[in-house]
Write a protein that holds these residues in place. Structure first.
Motif, PDB file in Angstrom:
ATOM      1  N   LYS A 134      42.064  39.508  52.887  1.00  0.00           N
ATOM      2  CA  LYS A 134      42.892  38.979  51.793  1.00  0.00           C
ATOM      3  C   LYS A 134      42.817  39.889  50.573  1.00  0.00           C
ATOM      4  O   LYS A 134      41.747  40.202  50.076  1.00  0.00           O
ATOM      5  CB  LYS A 134      42.422  37.574  51.431  1.00  0.00           C
ATOM      6  N   GLY A 135      43.985  40.309  50.092  1.00  0.00           N
ATOM      7  CA  GLY A 135      44.065  41.124  48.887  1.00  0.00           C
ATOM      8  C   GLY A 135      44.098  40.244  47.648  1.00  0.00           C
ATOM      9  O   GLY A 135      44.713  39.179  47.644  1.00  0.00           O
ATOM     10  N   LEU A 136      43.426  40.685  46.609  1.00  0.00           N
ATOM     11  CA  LEU A 136      43.390  39.954  45.348  1.00  0.00           C
ATOM     12  C   LEU A 136      44.116  40.753  44.270  1.00  0.00           C
ATOM     13  O   LEU A 136      43.941  41.969  44.154  1.00  0.00           O
ATOM     14  CB  LEU A 136      41.945  39.716  44.894  1.00  0.00           C
ATOM     15  N   VAL A 137      44.918  40.061  43.480  1.00  0.00           N
ATOM     16  CA  VAL A 137      45.580  40.668  42.334  1.00  0.00           C
ATOM     17  C   VAL A 137      44.766  40.270  41.112  1.00  0.00           C
ATOM     18  O   VAL A 137      44.696  39.094  40.761  1.00  0.00           O
ATOM     19  CB  VAL A 137      47.037  40.167  42.185  1.00  0.00           C
ATOM     20  N   LEU A 138      44.142  41.256  40.503  1.00  0.00           N
ATOM     21  CA  LEU A 138      43.287  41.015  39.342  1.00  0.00           C
ATOM     22  C   LEU A 138      44.072  41.427  38.105  1.00  0.00           C
ATOM     23  O   LEU A 138      44.154  42.592  37.767  1.00  0.00           O
ATOM     24  CB  LEU A 138      41.989  41.814  39.483  1.00  0.00           C
ATOM     25  N   ARG A 139      44.647  40.458  37.437  1.00  0.00           N
ATOM     26  CA  ARG A 139      45.629  40.724  36.378  1.00  0.00           C
ATOM     27  C   ARG A 139      45.037  40.884  34.994  1.00  0.00           C
ATOM     28  O   ARG A 139      45.746  41.203  34.069  1.00  0.00           O
ATOM     29  CB  ARG A 139      46.652  39.592  36.329  1.00  0.00           C
ATOM     30  N   ARG A 140      43.778  40.654  34.820  1.00  0.00           N
ATOM     31  CA  ARG A 140      43.230  40.662  33.461  1.00  0.00           C
ATOM     32  C   ARG A 140      42.615  42.013  33.118  1.00  0.00           C
ATOM     33  O   ARG A 140      41.704  42.456  33.780  1.00  0.00           O
ATOM     34  CB  ARG A 140      42.176  39.578  33.319  1.00  0.00           C
ATOM     35  N   GLY A 141      43.091  42.631  32.068  1.00  0.00           N
ATOM     36  CA  GLY A 141      42.471  43.848  31.555  1.00  0.00           C
ATOM     37  C   GLY A 141      42.695  45.058  32.430  1.00  0.00           C
ATOM     38  O   GLY A 141      43.424  45.033  33.400  1.00  0.00           O
ATOM     39  N   HIS A 170      44.953  45.759  42.369  1.00  0.00           N
ATOM     40  CA  HIS A 170      45.118  45.149  43.690  1.00  0.00           C
ATOM     41  C   HIS A 170      43.958  45.625  44.556  1.00  0.00           C
ATOM     42  O   HIS A 170      43.888  46.814  44.893  1.00  0.00           O
ATOM     43  CB  HIS A 170      46.446  45.583  44.325  1.00  0.00           C
ATOM     44  N   VAL A 171      43.039  44.716  44.861  1.00  0.00           N
ATOM     45  CA  VAL A 171      41.855  45.083  45.637  1.00  0.00           C
ATOM     46  C   VAL A 171      41.756  44.237  46.895  1.00  0.00           C
ATOM     47  O   VAL A 171      42.243  43.100  46.932  1.00  0.00           O
ATOM     48  CB  VAL A 171      40.557  44.956  44.806  1.00  0.00           C
ATOM     49  N   ILE A 172      41.128  44.809  47.916  1.00  0.00           N
ATOM     50  CA  ILE A 172      40.894  44.083  49.165  1.00  0.00           C
ATOM     51  C   ILE A 172      39.390  44.088  49.406  1.00  0.00           C
ATOM     52  O   ILE A 172      38.841  45.057  49.929  1.00  0.00           O
ATOM     53  CB  ILE A 172      41.639  44.725  50.346  1.00  0.00           C
ATOM     54  N   PRO A 173      38.696  43.023  48.996  1.00  0.00           N
ATOM     55  CA  PRO A 173      37.253  42.966  49.229  1.00  0.00           C
ATOM     56  C   PRO A 173      36.946  42.877  50.726  1.00  0.00           C
ATOM     57  O   PRO A 173      37.776  42.442  51.527  1.00  0.00           O
ATOM     58  CB  PRO A 173      36.828  41.679  48.522  1.00  0.00           C
ATOM     59  N   ASP A 174      35.730  43.264  51.083  1.00  0.00           N
ATOM     60  CA  ASP A 174      35.293  43.099  52.469  1.00  0.00           C
ATOM     61  C   ASP A 174      35.154  41.620  52.822  1.00  0.00           C
ATOM     62  O   ASP A 174      35.266  41.244  53.983  1.00  0.00           O
ATOM     63  CB  ASP A 174      33.959  43.818  52.699  1.00  0.00           C
ATOM     64  N   GLY A 175      34.917  40.792  51.823  1.00  0.00           N
ATOM     65  CA  GLY A 175      34.843  39.348  52.029  1.00  0.00           C
ATOM     66  C   GLY A 175      35.288  38.602  50.790  1.00  0.00           C
ATOM     67  O   GLY A 175      34.930  38.974  49.673  1.00  0.00           O
ATOM     68  N   VAL A 176      36.090  37.575  50.990  1.00  0.00           N
ATOM     69  CA  VAL A 176      36.514  36.664  49.922  1.00  0.00           C
ATOM     70  C   VAL A 176      36.116  35.274  50.379  1.00  0.00           C
ATOM     71  O   VAL A 176      36.489  34.849  51.474  1.00  0.00           O
ATOM     72  CB  VAL A 176      38.043  36.727  49.697  1.00  0.00           C
ATOM     73  N   LEU A 177      35.340  34.558  49.550  1.00  0.00           N
ATOM     74  CA  LEU A 177      34.847  33.244  49.933  1.00  0.00           C
ATOM     75  C   LEU A 177      35.206  32.180  48.915  1.00  0.00           C
ATOM     76  O   LEU A 177      35.184  32.429  47.706  1.00  0.00           O
ATOM     77  CB  LEU A 177      33.326  33.277  50.094  1.00  0.00           C
ATOM     78  N   THR A 199      35.067  31.901  44.970  1.00  0.00           N
ATOM     79  CA  THR A 199      33.674  31.685  44.576  1.00  0.00           C
ATOM     80  C   THR A 199      32.892  32.989  44.570  1.00  0.00           C
ATOM     81  O   THR A 199      32.102  33.249  43.671  1.00  0.00           O
ATOM     82  CB  THR A 199      32.998  30.698  45.550  1.00  0.00           C
ATOM     83  N   MET A 200      33.115  33.816  45.596  1.00  0.00           N
ATOM     84  CA  MET A 200      32.360  35.057  45.701  1.00  0.00           C
ATOM     85  C   MET A 200      33.187  36.099  46.442  1.00  0.00           C
ATOM     86  O   MET A 200      33.924  35.764  47.366  1.00  0.00           O
ATOM     87  CB  MET A 200      31.034  34.833  46.452  1.00  0.00           C
ATOM     88  N   VAL A 201      33.044  37.350  46.017  1.00  0.00           N
ATOM     89  CA  VAL A 201      33.588  38.479  46.761  1.00  0.00           C
ATOM     90  C   VAL A 201      32.415  39.300  47.257  1.00  0.00           C
ATOM     91  O   VAL A 201      31.343  39.324  46.648  1.00  0.00           O
ATOM     92  CB  VAL A 201      34.555  39.343  45.931  1.00  0.00           C
ATOM     93  N   VAL A 202      32.631  39.988  48.387  1.00  0.00           N
ATOM     94  CA  VAL A 202      31.582  40.785  49.030  1.00  0.00           C
ATOM     95  C   VAL A 202      32.120  42.182  49.266  1.00  0.00           C
ATOM     96  O   VAL A 202      33.267  42.350  49.693  1.00  0.00           O
ATOM     97  CB  VAL A 202      31.182  40.160  50.390  1.00  0.00           C
ATOM     98  N   GLU A 203      31.288  43.177  48.994  1.00  0.00           N
ATOM     99  CA  GLU A 203      31.587  44.555  49.355  1.00  0.00           C
ATOM    100  C   GLU A 203      30.369  45.142  50.046  1.00  0.00           C
ATOM    101  O   GLU A 203      29.236  44.913  49.621  1.00  0.00           O
ATOM    102  CB  GLU A 203      31.924  45.410  48.123  1.00  0.00           C
ATOM    103  N   VAL A 204      30.624  45.881  51.117  1.00  0.00           N
ATOM    104  CA  VAL A 204      29.592  46.657  51.802  1.00  0.00           C
ATOM    105  C   VAL A 204      29.979  48.109  51.578  1.00  0.00           C
ATOM    106  O   VAL A 204      31.089  48.521  51.934  1.00  0.00           O
ATOM    107  CB  VAL A 204      29.540  46.341  53.311  1.00  0.00           C
ATOM    108  N   THR A 205      29.089  48.888  50.971  1.00  0.00           N
ATOM    109  CA  THR A 205      29.427  50.273  50.659  1.00  0.00           C
ATOM    110  C   THR A 205      29.654  51.071  51.931  1.00  0.00           C
ATOM    111  O   THR A 205      29.036  50.833  52.960  1.00  0.00           O
ATOM    112  CB  THR A 205      28.332  50.961  49.831  1.00  0.00           C
ATOM    113  N   SER A 206      30.564  52.025  51.802  1.00  0.00           N
ATOM    114  CA  SER A 206      30.822  52.940  52.915  1.00  0.00           C
ATOM    115  C   SER A 206      31.100  54.319  52.325  1.00  0.00           C
ATOM    116  O   SER A 206      30.339  54.784  51.482  1.00  0.00           O
ATOM    117  CB  SER A 206      31.953  52.424  53.801  1.00  0.00           C
ATOM    118  N   SER A 207      32.213  54.932  52.677  1.00  0.00           N
ATOM    119  CA  SER A 207      32.452  56.322  52.299  1.00  0.00           C
ATOM    120  C   SER A 207      32.627  56.541  50.789  1.00  0.00           C
ATOM    121  O   SER A 207      32.338  57.616  50.291  1.00  0.00           O
ATOM    122  CB  SER A 207      33.670  56.862  53.051  1.00  0.00           C
ATOM    123  N   ARG A 208      33.105  55.548  50.067  1.00  0.00           N
ATOM    124  CA  ARG A 208      33.324  55.705  48.620  1.00  0.00           C
ATOM    125  C   ARG A 208      32.510  54.647  47.875  1.00  0.00           C
ATOM    126  O   ARG A 208      33.051  53.784  47.182  1.00  0.00           O
ATOM    127  CB  ARG A 208      34.809  55.608  48.314  1.00  0.00           C
TER     128      ARG A 208
END
Length: 195
Positions: free
Chosen positions: A73-80, A87-94, A115-124
Motif C-alpha cells: 500500500k502506497g501512502l500519500v504524505l501531504r504535510r510539509g 508518495h511512499v510505499i513502506p515495507d509494512g503498513v499496519l 498505526t505503524m509503518v515498517v521499513e527493512v533496510t536494503s540497497s538504499r
C-alpha cells in the motif's frame, strides 16, 4: 516589449508529481516520490522478505489487537516537505483490523489512521534511516519500526513532531534483544528472528 511571467515553484512540483504518477515501473520494482526525488528500488532480496515474514507472523500471533497488514500500500504524505505530496510505499503498513483501513483504498491512500509503518533496510538504507523517517514524522504516523539489516538493529520511533519533522522518542536494540511494542500491539518483539 516583452512580458515576463513569474515562475511558480509549485508548478515544478506538480510537473514532477504528474511525471511520477505516469511512471511505468518494471514488475517487482518500487517507485516512490520522496522529498522531491523519484526513487526506484529493485525487488528485495530473500533476507528482507524473511524478516518481514517473521515480523508479520509475530504481530499476528501476539498483538493484543488484530492488525491488518499491507506490504504494497502506497501512502500519500501531504504535510510539509519540499514536494507537496510525498508518495511512499513502506515495507509494512499496519492498522487495527476493525478500522478496515485498506477496504476500498486505491493505489495511494492517506496515512490518517495508520498505526505503524515498517521499513527493512536494503540497497538504499539511508533513505529509510533519514528521508522516510522525516516523511512519516511530518505526516504524524504514530510509530515507525526500522529494521536495519546493515547495522543489525531494530529501532522503534514514536512521538512524531510535525514541526520538528522527526520523532521525539526512539528505542533501539541489537538483533537478538527483545523490543517492547506499545499498545495496540502490547508484546515484546523477538528480534532474534531477524538474525
Amino acid at each position: 516589449m516583452t512580458s515576463e511571467t513569474a515562475h511558480d515553484p509549485a508548478d515544478d512540483g506538480q510537473v514532477l508529481l504528474d511525471g511520477f504518477l505516469e511512471l511505468d515501473t518494471p514488475e517487482g520494482f518500487r517507485a516512490e516520490l520522496i522529498e522531491g526525488e523519484i526513487v526506484v528500488t529493485p525487488p528485495p532480496m530473500g533476507d528482507h522478505e524473511d524478516i518481514l515474514d517473521s515480523l508479520n507472523w509475530q504481530i499476528g500471533q501476539h498483538s493484543s489487537v488484530r492488525m491488518s497488514w499491507s506490504g504494497t500500500k502506497g501512502l500519500v504524505l501531504r504535510r510539509g516537505g519540499k514536494c507537496p505530496k510525498n508518495h511512499v510505499i513502506p515495507d509494512g503498513v499496519l492498522a487495527p483490523r476493525e478500522l478496515r483501513l485498506f477496504r476500498g483504498a486505491g493505489e495511494w491512500m492517506p496515512p490518517d489512521e495508520v498505526t505503524m509503518v515498517v521499513e527493512v533496510t536494503s540497497s538504499r538504507a539511508d533513505i529509510d534511516r533519514k528521508a522516510k523517517r522525516h516523511c512519516y514524522a511530518k505526516a504524524g504516523v504514530p510509530l515507525y519500526l526500522l529494521i536495519d539489516q546493515q547495522k543489525r538493529t531494530v529501532t522503534l520511533f514514536s512521538a512524531p513532531n510535525e514541526q520538528a519533522e522527526d520523532y521525539m522518542e526512539d528505542l533501539r536494540v541489537l538483533f537478538g534483544k527483545p523490543l517492547d511494542l506499545p499498545d495496540p500491539f502490547g508484546f515484546a518483539l523477538d528480534t532474534s528472528e531477524f538474525e
